[in-house]
Design a protein around this motif. Sequence first.
Motif, PDB file in Angstrom:
ATOM      1  N   VAL A 141      27.978  23.894   4.582  1.00 17.28           N
ATOM      2  CA  VAL A 141      29.182  23.736   5.356  1.00 17.28           C
ATOM      3  C   VAL A 141      28.732  22.715   7.020  1.00 17.28           C
ATOM      4  O   VAL A 141      29.468  22.051   7.234  1.00 17.28           O
ATOM      5  N   ALA A 142      27.660  23.245   7.373  1.00 21.26           N
ATOM      6  CA  ALA A 142      26.973  22.501   8.533  1.00 21.26           C
ATOM      7  C   ALA A 142      26.882  21.010   8.142  1.00 21.26           C
ATOM      8  O   ALA A 142      27.415  20.077   9.049  1.00 21.26           O
ATOM      9  N   HIS A 143      26.486  20.424   7.002  1.00 22.66           N
ATOM     10  CA  HIS A 143      26.397  19.290   6.719  1.00 22.66           C
ATOM     11  C   HIS A 143      27.848  18.571   6.665  1.00 22.66           C
ATOM     12  O   HIS A 143      28.128  17.401   7.142  1.00 22.66           O
ATOM     13  N   ASP A 144      28.975  19.213   6.025  1.00 26.13           N
ATOM     14  CA  ASP A 144      30.302  18.675   6.065  1.00 26.13           C
ATOM     15  C   ASP A 144      30.841  18.527   7.730  1.00 26.13           C
ATOM     16  O   ASP A 144      31.382  17.642   7.780  1.00 26.13           O
ATOM     17  N   ALA A 145      30.279  19.518   8.524  1.00 22.07           N
ATOM     18  CA  ALA A 145      30.706  19.736  10.006  1.00 22.07           C
ATOM     19  C   ALA A 145      30.269  18.228  10.465  1.00 22.07           C
ATOM     20  O   ALA A 145      30.903  17.437  11.311  1.00 22.07           O
ATOM     21  N   VAL A 146      28.778  18.148  10.532  1.00 23.24           N
ATOM     22  CA  VAL A 146      28.119  17.132  11.055  1.00 23.24           C
ATOM     23  C   VAL A 146      28.787  15.483  10.451  1.00 23.24           C
ATOM     24  O   VAL A 146      28.875  14.713  11.233  1.00 23.24           O
ATOM     25  N   ALA A 147      28.953  15.550   9.269  1.00 22.33           N
ATOM     26  CA  ALA A 147      29.635  14.363   8.647  1.00 22.33           C
ATOM     27  C   ALA A 147      31.013  13.983   9.063  1.00 22.33           C
ATOM     28  O   ALA A 147      31.281  12.853   9.397  1.00 22.33           O
ATOM     29  N   ALA A 148      31.656  15.118   9.331  1.00 19.10           N
ATOM     30  CA  ALA A 148      33.334  14.865  10.018  1.00 19.10           C
ATOM     31  C   ALA A 148      33.069  14.319  11.374  1.00 19.10           C
ATOM     32  O   ALA A 148      33.888  13.613  11.984  1.00 19.10           O
ATOM     33  N   ALA A 149      31.744  14.858  12.100  1.00 23.34           N
ATOM     34  CA  ALA A 149      31.703  14.534  13.536  1.00 23.34           C
ATOM     35  C   ALA A 149      31.401  13.010  13.760  1.00 23.34           C
ATOM     36  O   ALA A 149      31.652  12.341  14.515  1.00 23.34           O
ATOM     37  N   LEU A 150      30.314  12.533  12.544  1.00 21.72           N
ATOM     38  CA  LEU A 150      29.862  11.373  12.627  1.00 21.72           C
ATOM     39  C   LEU A 150      30.856  10.336  12.396  1.00 21.72           C
ATOM     40  O   LEU A 150      30.988   9.077  13.013  1.00 21.72           O
TER      41      LEU A 150
END
Length: 517
Positions: free
Chosen positions: A334-343
């Motif tokens: 989930v953290a991976h998806d959150a960072v991807a969304a931020a990037l």
Amino acid sequence: MWLLTVASLAVAAEEAPAVSLVWHRGEAELVVAPPAGSKVAHEAPGHVSLTSGARWLELDADGALLEGGVSVGDVRGTSLAGELEVSLCDLAGTRCQQTRWALQVDVPARGRGRTAVAVRVPEGPRKPFGPDATADAASAAFERAKASGKPVLLDFSAVWCPPCNQLAEEVLDAGLPELDAYEVAVVDGDHPSSFALKDRYHVGGYPTVLVVAADGTERTRTVGFVSRDSFLGWLDGAATATDSAELELDPAELGTDRAAELAWILVQRGESERAETMVARAEASPASEDLVDLRLARLAVRPGRADLEWLLAHAPERAPDFALYAPSANAPEVAHDAVAAALRQARGADVAVGLEVAGELAPDPATAQLFEAAAAGVVASQTTGDAVHDKPYLGWLAHALEDSGDPAAARGLLEAALPRYPDEPTVDLALAPLLLRIGDLEAAEASARRAVAASWGDNRLRAAATLAKVLKAAGKDDEARQVAQAELDAQDDPSEAVRTHRYREALEALAGGAPTQ
């Protein structure tokens, strides 16, 4: 004569605009021409003030008027001194900076054609930071506020602080019209002259920007600097904000929505314990589970998978806010998806922040170094070669280079920057610890001694602690203790409300021979 009171200029100080008096039938117009490679920002506000004995002339004029000429009347046979404020931009118009200059001219008795005006930066200007810093700017801002009815914007800052320098370069010294609603003052948080104000307003980190009424009552504050847009968004409602007053209330007196908003405000200010109290108040209503601010604040103070998943599903546009806390949620996918969304939303230097957070999620050190290397490239792309513009990025870039596995590049970057900031400890405060980490103790000692020599107030305590650590690492325990104790003896013992006590504790440990970190 005036002083150059704006410390950060997009155009180097020696590249002054050309100023002249152009004569028309005994009347003069003051005309401003930009230096080579620059242009005048036509819509930006400007200001001219001139004195001749008891005579005083003060004019507000935008850049277009200054370049076209503003009337100063019949000044033949006088000696004029005064000030010019004008915004200068690069030729592409992508970077502009409000600049201030000293003016002086002995006007001939017969005014004809064009008379050149001397434009310069006076010798020995008072700077907002340094051993001679005072709280005069804050006092003057409060006096102006009493007359103007505007609130005061107090920027507690430090010369070595990267986000402080970024705030100054992008906002406070940029001549932005949004600042016209405030009386602005910069306070050197390192200098002892600031300690009374820091005690009064409980300032513990930099930059801390307060909006305060003329009577000294705090309305709101923000801590740190993320971007110009986010700061201006906060500033838009700061003049009428009631945050500070509401935070003094019993949380039970607050509505659920407001408690959630204040919880997130406290998180952004770094006050996690107070934020937890507001989170608990907001949670009293089951309906609060649909409040984005509550989810954001709770993720920060109690990291967990449920809030991260909820935010990703219901507020993906806030990913730049919650991605910072994603690595602590113990939910790597989930953290991976959150960072991807931020990037995907990030631009400019914010991309580097996202890459560094991504590095925290990397499965192994080699992959983490790749993310840091990418972050270093992004930060490097923000630099221009201008000393003022680049200063906020130096320490950040050096850390990214070191963390990417290239400490030699980090060292080279900082050593090359040393001549650009000769009157402050900023670069050596980053360089000496780096040299200590890589084991070049001789160079680390030289760097730390330079930092001590160029420092003052709180940053001198920090520089002395760095020198003592280097000496201790080199086996010079007695000298390390002497350096630490001498600095403790040289400075007053401040209250615990100001930042100094952190550095004092490090020095006290070194003076006593206790282990240090």
